[in-house]
Design a protein around this motif. Structure first.
Motif, PDB file in Angstrom:
ATOM      1  N   ASP A 122      18.505   9.236 -48.685  1.00 15.05           N
ATOM      2  CA  ASP A 122      18.211   7.800 -48.636  1.00 15.05           C
ATOM      3  C   ASP A 122      18.022   7.334 -47.197  1.00 15.05           C
ATOM      4  O   ASP A 122      17.198   6.462 -46.924  1.00 15.05           O
ATOM      5  CB  ASP A 122      19.324   6.994 -49.322  1.00 15.05           C
TER       6      ASP A 122
ATOM      7  N   ALA B 259      14.464   7.902 -45.949  1.00 14.56           N
ATOM      8  CA  ALA B 259      13.413   7.037 -46.503  1.00 14.56           C
ATOM      9  C   ALA B 259      13.051   5.895 -45.552  1.00 14.56           C
ATOM     10  O   ALA B 259      12.058   5.201 -45.756  1.00 14.56           O
ATOM     11  CB  ALA B 259      13.856   6.469 -47.850  1.00 14.56           C
TER      12      ALA B 259
ATOM     13  N   CYS C 188      14.053  11.925 -53.613  1.00 19.07           N
ATOM     14  CA  CYS C 188      15.066  11.294 -52.766  1.00 19.07           C
ATOM     15  C   CYS C 188      16.438  11.565 -53.360  1.00 19.07           C
ATOM     16  O   CYS C 188      16.736  11.130 -54.474  1.00 19.07           O
ATOM     17  CB  CYS C 188      14.832   9.783 -52.676  1.00 19.07           C
TER      18      CYS C 188
ATOM     19  N   ASN D   3      19.609  10.421 -53.210  1.00 21.54           N
ATOM     20  CA  ASN D   3      20.265   9.223 -52.686  1.00 21.54           C
ATOM     21  C   ASN D   3      21.768   9.318 -52.924  1.00 21.54           C
ATOM     22  O   ASN D   3      22.240   9.113 -54.040  1.00 21.54           O
ATOM     23  CB  ASN D   3      19.671   7.989 -53.373  1.00 21.54           C
TER      24      ASN D   3
ATOM     25  N   THR E 220      18.559  -0.158 -45.836  1.00 21.17           N
ATOM     26  CA  THR E 220      17.339   0.057 -46.612  1.00 21.17           C
ATOM     27  C   THR E 220      16.877  -1.252 -47.239  1.00 21.17           C
ATOM     28  O   THR E 220      17.450  -1.724 -48.214  1.00 21.17           O
ATOM     29  CB  THR E 220      17.611   1.112 -47.708  1.00 21.17           C
TER      30      THR E 220
ATOM     31  N   ILE F 244      14.369   2.829 -53.389  1.00 25.75           N
ATOM     32  CA  ILE F 244      13.452   3.742 -52.706  1.00 25.75           C
ATOM     33  C   ILE F 244      12.315   4.141 -53.653  1.00 25.75           C
ATOM     34  O   ILE F 244      11.162   4.255 -53.239  1.00 25.75           O
ATOM     35  CB  ILE F 244      14.235   4.957 -52.174  1.00 25.75           C
TER      36      ILE F 244
ATOM     37  N   ARG G 176       9.158   2.157 -53.595  1.00 33.39           N
ATOM     38  CA  ARG G 176       8.208   2.331 -52.494  1.00 33.39           C
ATOM     39  C   ARG G 176       6.991   3.131 -52.938  1.00 33.39           C
ATOM     40  O   ARG G 176       5.931   3.059 -52.327  1.00 33.39           O
ATOM     41  CB  ARG G 176       8.909   2.992 -51.302  1.00 33.39           C
TER      42      ARG G 176
ATOM     43  N   GLU H 242      13.693   9.219 -57.405  1.00 36.15           N
ATOM     44  CA  GLU H 242      14.937   8.874 -56.697  1.00 36.15           C
ATOM     45  C   GLU H 242      16.114   9.238 -57.590  1.00 36.15           C
ATOM     46  O   GLU H 242      16.278   8.654 -58.661  1.00 36.15           O
ATOM     47  CB  GLU H 242      14.966   7.378 -56.356  1.00 36.15           C
TER      48      GLU H 242
END
Lengths: 323, 325
Positions: free
Chosen positions: B145, B148, B171, B173, B186, B191, B194, B234
């Protein structure tokens, strides 16, 4: 022998290697059109967009992706557009490309080329004028060549593309339109082979890229004064041909080192160390250095000129070491 | 993808292999057997195993500084991995990489990385290589994370999407960028969201649930293999230990680790296997004994292996370099 421009000689090298090896591809910003220097002009027509990749302005991804491709079987040739922009991909160059083979214990090859259009000229200003080869001298794991003539440019780039390791090719922007003879047949110039560009007996001028031409002009000036200067071009800085440099110094006993980049912590500083290490007993006096000043490259023509080492500076340094 | 009974049991063994390897590495590090510093993935095993269960041996994986589990799940040698942590000549990188730079090209593991998101920019290039060589391999880049928020994540996803590269960005995380919480590092929170900015699928899964991970990553891998381009997954998980071994973790309370232990990914898979009558206590004990045996063997190998000769420090810089510098 054909007489071609430096940029055309690089273009020829790319064409020859792309024809020879389907794993070779080129990538960079604006390279389909081949602007601004024309090195990649026409490649897309011959090899198609699959092998001539116009990239987004995304230096970390351009350079990083080249490493990913190189580790898995391709042979990328990256056009850095302006060498100054390598700062936006510095981790990719310094930490990833330079170290992957070593840190992985030799498990992977990283056969990639970074073409680095660099150098001062035409009031390009502080973000498009730098001589950055000195930054990379300090990074183990990178081979560095710096051709001064069309023939060397073609021969070294071809060797760089076939090399199993990462090679940076520093191409001075001011040399792209310089013309010179290039053999009709294929020629590979090995890395680590310096060349005496003009023989002489009184002083050795070790010069790179544009400064080779400045040194040759200086040698002409000095000849009229009865001074015989030998101009030696290392052609690659890593690996370095110590023997040819030492052989010249053993003959002349006096040394001037000429480069364009800033004086402090530079490639020339490293060369001076090598000369000291190899030739201390042969030297009849201290080494002189010609280099740029330790300032950013300014915009206005007279300011830029004040920061551009030239043939007069080289000639003056030669006279000084002969005093 | 939905793993069958045999694969589920293999995944269970793999999760246990990661867990027990990391716990053993922790003991060995505390005992001074492993130099440097190490980042362990205890509690995060479902990400490593879920991702790799969706991959073939010839697919590529780009990993992170917390990469032991990824290498184990990809099928890398435990002996070579443990010996590398020890800094031994028999390590996968001959002792030149260490925990943060392990690599095993024979299973497509193209390196852990000491720089966050570094693999994200390598991924489109590996994808390009797959496209140009016309194979049906896939590359996965795992990142955390914290990564990112670095430029290479964005540049890598953008280029991979432009090229429709056979790449999957995962990801992992674990809520913490070193000692800084995701909530304060963040923007936007998610994430996975995105991905929308780059026009590719982005999904969030429970990263402590290996079946959820393998399903999401499997779908992304299948899409990539079909030539339909990259995806972002994620996987939300929980780091049980510190950022690095020895981290006093003054920045978080004990409740988070308790939450992680309550959602133990190894225990959850075991429960699934028991519910499906694929595993009983005796079978589980046999698997655990076998995995412990593998780890004992790896430790014995690392202990018995010689340290590298100092001359090795000057080898492997280049493939071809007959000159003196």
């Amino acid at each position: 022998m054909a007489t071609v421009e430096y940029a055309a000689a690089l273009n020829l090298a790319l064409r020859e290697e792309m024809r020879r090896d389907p794993r070779v591809y080129v990538i960079g910003e604006d390279i389909v059109l081949g602007v601004p220097f024309g090195v990649t002009k026409g490649l897309a027509e011959e090899f198609g967009p699959e092998r001539v990749l116009n990239a987004p302005i995304s230096e970390a991804a351009i350079v990083g992706s080249a490493l990913g491709a190189a580790m898995t079987g391709l042979r990328p040739v990256v056009d850095m557009h302006f060498a100054d922009f390598v700062t936006c991909a510095m981790d990719e160059v310094a930490n990833q490309i330079a170290k992957s083979r070593y840190m992985f214990g030799g498990q992977v090859d990283c056969p990639l080329v970074l073409r680095m259009p660099y150098g001062i000229g035409k009031s390009a200003g502080g973000h498009h004028s730098n001589s950055v080869e000195g930054w990379f001298i300090n990074i183990p794991g990178l081979k560095i060549c710096i051709p001064s003539t069309p023939r060397d440019a073609r021969g070294l780039l071809k060797t760089a593309i076939r090399d199993p390791d990462p090679v940076m090719v520093f191409e001075h922007r001011g040399l792209y339109r310089v013309v010179g003879e290039v053999p009709d047949e294929e020629e590979l110039i090995p890395l680590g082979s310096a060349e005496v560009k003009r023989p002489g007996s009184d002083v050795t001028v070790i010069a790179t890229a544009r400064m080779v031409h400045a040194a040759l002009e200086a040698a002409e000036l000095l000849a009229r004064e009865g001074i015989s200067a030998e101009v030696v071009d290392p052609r690659s800085l890593v690996p370095l041909d110590r023997e040819t440099l030492a052989g010249s110094v053993a003959k002349t006993h006096r040394v001037v080192i000429a480069e364009e980049g800033p004086m402090r912590g530079s490639a020339g500083a490293w060369l001076a160390w090598v000369v000291m290490e190899e030739c201390f007993d042969d030297l009849d006096g201290p080494i002189a250095r010609v280099a740029g000043p330790n300032v950013p490259i300014p915009f206005s023509p007279p300011l830029e000129a004040a920061c551009t080492p030239d043939s007069e500076a080289v000639a003056a340094a030669c006279r000084q070491v002969l005093k | 993808m939905t793993p069958g009974p045999d694969q589920l049991l293999e995944m269970y063994a793999a999760m246990l292999r990661v867990r027990l390897f990391e716990e053993r590495a922790r003991e060995l590090y505390a005992g001074g057997r492993i130099p440097g510093f190490i980042h362990l993935s205890v509690g995060q095993e479902a990400v490593a195993v879920g991702v790799c269960a969706a991959l073939r041996r010839d697919d590529y994986l780009l990993s992170t500084h917390r990469g032991h589990g990824h290498l184990i799940a990809k099928g890398g040698s435990l002996r070579a991995l443990m010996a590398e942590l020890y800094g031994k000549a028999s390590g996968c990188c001959k002792g030149k990489g260490g925990s943060m730079h392990i690599a095993d090209a024979s299973v497509g593991y193209l390196g852990a990385n000491g720089v966050l998101a570094a693999g994200c920019v390598l991924a489109p290039g590996v994808g390009l290589s797959i496209q140009m060589r016309k194979t049906d391999q896939v590359v996965v880049a795992i990142f955390g994370d914290g990564a990112a928020n670095r430029g290479p994540f964005h540049e890598g996803v953008n280029l991979a999407a432009l090229w429709r590269a056979p790449a999957v960005f995962v990801c992992e995380n674990n809520r913490w960028a070193s000692t800084t919480a995701q909530a304060v590092s963040t923007a936007g929170g998610s994430i996975a969201q995105r991905a929308a900015g780059y026009g590719i699928p982005g999904v969030t899964v429970d990263g402590n649930e290996v079946l959820a991970v393998v399903e999401a990553v499997g779908e992304a891998v299948a899409r990539a293999r079909r030539g339909e381009g990259p995806s972002l997954v994620e996987a939300q998980t929980i780091r049980w230990l510190g950022h690095y071994e020895g981290d006093p973790q003054l920045y978080r309370g004990k409740d988070e680790v308790a939450e992680g232990r309550g959602r133990d990914p190894v225990g959850r898979l075991r429960q699934v296997l028991e519910e499906r009558n694929l595993l009983d206590a005796a079978h589980a004990a046999r698997i655990e004994a076998a995995v412990k045996g593998e780890i004992d063997d790896a430790v014995a190998f690392a202990e018995a292996s010689p340290l590298p000769d100092a001359r090795a420090a000057f080898e492997d810089l280049f493939a071809f370099y007959p000159w003196r510098d």
